[in-house]
Design a protein around this motif. Structure first.
Motif, PDB file in Angstrom:
ATOM      1  N   GLU A   1       0.741  -1.157  -0.216  1.00 26.37           N
ATOM      2  CA  GLU A   1      -0.008   0.286  -0.495  1.00 26.37           C
ATOM      3  C   GLU A   1       0.874   1.100  -0.343  1.00 26.37           C
ATOM      4  N   ASN A   2       1.636   1.090   1.234  1.00 26.27           N
ATOM      5  CA  ASN A   2       3.330   2.368   1.234  1.00 26.27           C
ATOM      6  C   ASN A   2       4.339   1.775   0.006  1.00 26.27           C
ATOM      7  N   ARG A   3       4.395   1.894  -1.457  1.00 27.52           N
ATOM      8  CA  ARG A   3       5.649   1.560  -1.995  1.00 27.52           C
ATOM      9  C   ARG A   3       6.625   3.039  -1.547  1.00 27.52           C
ATOM     10  N   THR A   4       6.438   3.438  -1.317  1.00 29.67           N
ATOM     11  CA  THR A   4       7.092   5.017  -1.208  1.00 29.67           C
ATOM     12  C   THR A   4       8.495   4.280   0.132  1.00 29.67           C
ATOM     13  N   ALA A   5       7.643   4.040   0.510  1.00 27.71           N
ATOM     14  CA  ALA A   5       8.816   3.770   2.007  1.00 27.71           C
ATOM     15  C   ALA A   5       9.394   2.810   1.789  1.00 27.71           C
ATOM     16  N   LEU A   6       9.056   1.975   1.227  1.00 32.36           N
ATOM     17  CA  LEU A   6       9.970   0.804   1.259  1.00 32.36           C
ATOM     18  C   LEU A   6      11.284   1.459   0.079  1.00 32.36           C
ATOM     19  N   LEU A   7      10.538   2.002  -1.064  1.00 33.77           N
ATOM     20  CA  LEU A   7      11.548   2.490  -1.611  1.00 33.77           C
ATOM     21  C   LEU A   7      12.949   3.535  -1.121  1.00 33.77           C
ATOM     22  N   VAL A   8      12.291   4.240  -0.222  1.00 29.85           N
ATOM     23  CA  VAL A   8      13.123   4.919   0.178  1.00 29.85           C
ATOM     24  C   VAL A   8      13.860   4.247   1.801  1.00 29.85           C
ATOM     25  N   GLU A   9      13.464   2.817   2.276  1.00 26.13           N
ATOM     26  CA  GLU A   9      14.161   2.149   3.413  1.00 26.13           C
ATOM     27  C   GLU A   9      15.140   0.735   1.814  1.00 26.13           C
ATOM     28  N   ALA A  10      15.025   1.164   0.669  1.00 29.35           N
ATOM     29  CA  ALA A  10      16.108   0.552  -0.038  1.00 29.35           C
ATOM     30  C   ALA A  10      17.125   1.105  -0.207  1.00 29.35           C
ATOM     31  N   GLY A  11      16.368   3.024  -0.221  1.00 32.97           N
ATOM     32  CA  GLY A  11      17.847   3.748  -0.166  1.00 32.97           C
ATOM     33  C   GLY A  11      18.151   4.720  -1.796  1.00 32.97           C
ATOM     34  N   SER A  12      17.720   3.533  -2.523  1.00 40.06           N
ATOM     35  CA  SER A  12      17.002   4.180  -4.398  1.00 40.06           C
ATOM     36  C   SER A  12      16.978   3.270  -4.915  1.00 40.06           C
ATOM     37  N   TYR A  13      16.260   3.876  -6.386  1.00 39.29           N
ATOM     38  CA  TYR A  13      15.991   3.259  -7.274  1.00 39.29           C
ATOM     39  C   TYR A  13      15.264   3.618  -8.438  1.00 39.29           C
ATOM     40  N   THR A  14      15.181   3.185  -9.867  1.00 41.29           N
ATOM     41  CA  THR A  14      15.467   3.713 -10.881  1.00 41.29           C
ATOM     42  C   THR A  14      13.763   3.338 -11.547  1.00 41.29           C
TER      43      THR A  14
ATOM     44  N   VAL B   1      15.981   7.821  -8.181  1.00 39.69           N
ATOM     45  CA  VAL B   1      16.240   8.363  -7.176  1.00 39.69           C
ATOM     46  C   VAL B   1      17.853   7.812  -5.062  1.00 39.69           C
ATOM     47  N   ASP B   2      18.743   8.970  -5.556  1.00 41.47           N
ATOM     48  CA  ASP B   2      18.891   8.306  -4.447  1.00 41.47           C
ATOM     49  C   ASP B   2      19.056   8.941  -2.676  1.00 41.47           C
ATOM     50  N   TYR B   3      18.316   8.876  -2.895  1.00 41.96           N
ATOM     51  CA  TYR B   3      18.434   8.847  -0.985  1.00 41.96           C
ATOM     52  C   TYR B   3      19.461   9.139   0.323  1.00 41.96           C
ATOM     53  N   ASP B   4      20.187   8.234  -0.410  1.00 42.38           N
ATOM     54  CA  ASP B   4      21.447   8.283   0.656  1.00 42.38           C
ATOM     55  C   ASP B   4      22.326   9.936   0.518  1.00 42.38           C
ATOM     56  N   ARG B   5      22.178  10.157  -1.235  1.00 34.73           N
ATOM     57  CA  ARG B   5      23.109  11.429  -0.950  1.00 34.73           C
ATOM     58  C   ARG B   5      21.460  12.347  -1.624  1.00 34.73           C
ATOM     59  N   ASP B   6      20.852  12.436  -1.270  1.00 32.11           N
ATOM     60  CA  ASP B   6      20.311  13.554  -2.020  1.00 32.11           C
ATOM     61  C   ASP B   6      20.179  13.669  -3.433  1.00 32.11           C
ATOM     62  N   ARG B   7      20.146  12.889  -4.217  1.00 35.78           N
ATOM     63  CA  ARG B   7      20.424  13.195  -5.861  1.00 35.78           C
ATOM     64  C   ARG B   7      19.099  12.785  -7.019  1.00 35.78           C
ATOM     65  N   THR B   8      18.851  13.265  -7.839  1.00 36.07           N
ATOM     66  CA  THR B   8      18.067  12.920  -8.875  1.00 36.07           C
ATOM     67  C   THR B   8      17.754  13.240 -10.117  1.00 36.07           C
ATOM     68  N   ARG B   9      17.351  11.992 -10.952  1.00 37.55           N
ATOM     69  CA  ARG B   9      17.405  13.031 -12.363  1.00 37.55           C
ATOM     70  C   ARG B   9      16.319  12.586 -12.983  1.00 37.55           C
ATOM     71  N   PHE B  10      15.955  13.370 -13.915  1.00 36.20           N
ATOM     72  CA  PHE B  10      14.985  13.043 -14.495  1.00 36.20           C
ATOM     73  C   PHE B  10      14.797  13.311 -16.257  1.00 36.20           C
TER      74      PHE B  10
ATOM     75  N   GLY C   1      17.670   0.106  -4.017  1.00 36.81           N
ATOM     76  CA  GLY C   1      18.652  -0.755  -3.222  1.00 36.81           C
ATOM     77  C   GLY C   1      20.074   0.085  -4.143  1.00 36.81           C
ATOM     78  N   ALA C   2      20.139  -0.422  -5.819  1.00 35.06           N
ATOM     79  CA  ALA C   2      21.717  -0.260  -5.883  1.00 35.06           C
ATOM     80  C   ALA C   2      21.786   1.076  -7.764  1.00 35.06           C
ATOM     81  N   THR C   3      20.453   2.539  -7.174  1.00 41.67           N
ATOM     82  CA  THR C   3      20.589   2.925  -8.414  1.00 41.67           C
ATOM     83  C   THR C   3      21.386   4.450  -7.845  1.00 41.67           C
ATOM     84  N   ASP C   4      23.463   4.222  -8.753  1.00 41.50           N
ATOM     85  CA  ASP C   4      24.009   5.695  -8.239  1.00 41.50           C
ATOM     86  C   ASP C   4      23.556   6.424  -9.191  1.00 41.50           C
ATOM     87  N   VAL C   5      23.150   8.026  -8.607  1.00 38.81           N
ATOM     88  CA  VAL C   5      22.467   9.247  -9.543  1.00 38.81           C
ATOM     89  C   VAL C   5      23.745   9.743 -10.065  1.00 38.81           C
TER      90      VAL C   5
END
Length: 284
Positions: A76-89, A112-121, A265-269
């Motif tokens: 129901e809350n995919r965002t929470a899982l992705l934040v916990e993972a740390g990153s995604y594409t 999105v890379d939550y650990d380094r506060d980076r995004t790319r769109f 959990g393995a995306t490097d932006v």
């Protein structure tokens, strides 16, 4: 069916899709990466041939499609899982072809890379004759970089900005909860990009598709397949449908939608090459 009529069908289906899945919005303070929802319907690299992004082929015990989807689980809350993972594409595409020629192609990619506060769109829209939009943003270290256009026609900008890992157009899906899989057959488990997933398939045409063919009058959809891959955490890893049809003259048409979630959990932006050009322009 004329090209003009085909274009209308494409537009109508995009509108219908937007209505049932919170739609890809290009709002959000002028940033196409924002405005597609809160993340409850959020959530790649996808080969053209497989609407669901392809899999390794390790079919489960129910690969024959006899299983039901009553036991389906979608987070129901995919965002929470992705934040916990740390990153995604994530990747989103809508494409239409006529006689084997691509007449409309829209793609969004969001990292999105939550650990380094980076995004790319990135967002790209093209017709059979031209690219109508080619846009990209990159955020890192409190700065947001933007590119509009490509090659010699590209323009760039740089401004101070905040890290905004909000839901993007590239994260819009049709499947938000288990109820959305009620009419799908459970075809068992398999391995997709190193992750165990359950494959759900639907081949019955949805009403919005059959109604459109009926409205056109001289057009028939001949094949439809909708595939969804859900991992053990309830994340939709891949989702896609493809519809094929013919008009009264025998001309073939294909419409497809693809969504995929990868590198969780393995995306490097990383910084794109054009960011240096944007910086140089801002320093002048």
């Amino acid at each position: 069916m004329s090209r003009q009529s085909t274009t209308w069908v494409v537009v109508a289906m995009l509108v219908l899709f937007a209505g049932c899945a919170s739609g890809p919005s290009l709002g959000g303070d002028g940033d196409p990466a924002a405005g597609a929802g809160t993340g409850d319907r959020t959530d790649g690299d996808v080969a053209d041939g497989d609407a669901a992004g392809g899999a390794s082929g390790d079919e489960g015990a129910s690969a024959g499609g006899d299983g039901g989807s009553d036991d389906a689980y979608v987070a129901e809350n995919r965002t929470a899982l992705l934040v916990e993972a740390g990153s995604y594409t994530s990747y989103w595409q809508m494409r239409a072809t006529e006689g084997g020629v691509v007449t409309s192609d829209t793609t969004y990619t969001w990292a999105v890379d939550y650990d380094r506060d980076r995004t790319r769109f990135s967002a790209r829209m093209a017709s059979a004759d031209a690219v109508t939009m080619d846009y990209e943003t990159y955020h890192a270290d409190g700065r947001t970089y933007q590119r509009n256009g490509e090659g010699d026609d590209a323009t760039y900008s740089v401004a101070d900005g905040e890290f905004r890992p909000t839901a993007s157009a590239a994260m819009t899906t049709n499947v938000a909860d288990a109820d959305d899989l009620a009419e799908f057959a459970n075809e068992g488990t398999e391995t997709h990009e190193g992750v165990t997933v359950t494959r759900y398939v639907r081949t019955q045409e949805p009403t919005w598709l059959t109604n459109q063919a009926a409205a056109d009058g001289n057009f028939t959809w001949t094949e439809f397949r909708f595939t969804v891959l859900v991992d053990e955490d309830g994340l939709v890893r891949s989702e896609g449908w493809e519809a094929e049809g013919v008009d009264e003259d025998g001309a073939s048409y294909v419409m497809s939608f693809t969504y995929a979630l990868s590198d969780v959990g393995a995306t490097d932006v990383e910084e794109p090459a054009w960011a240096a050009t944007a910086r140089e322009g801002a320093a002048r």
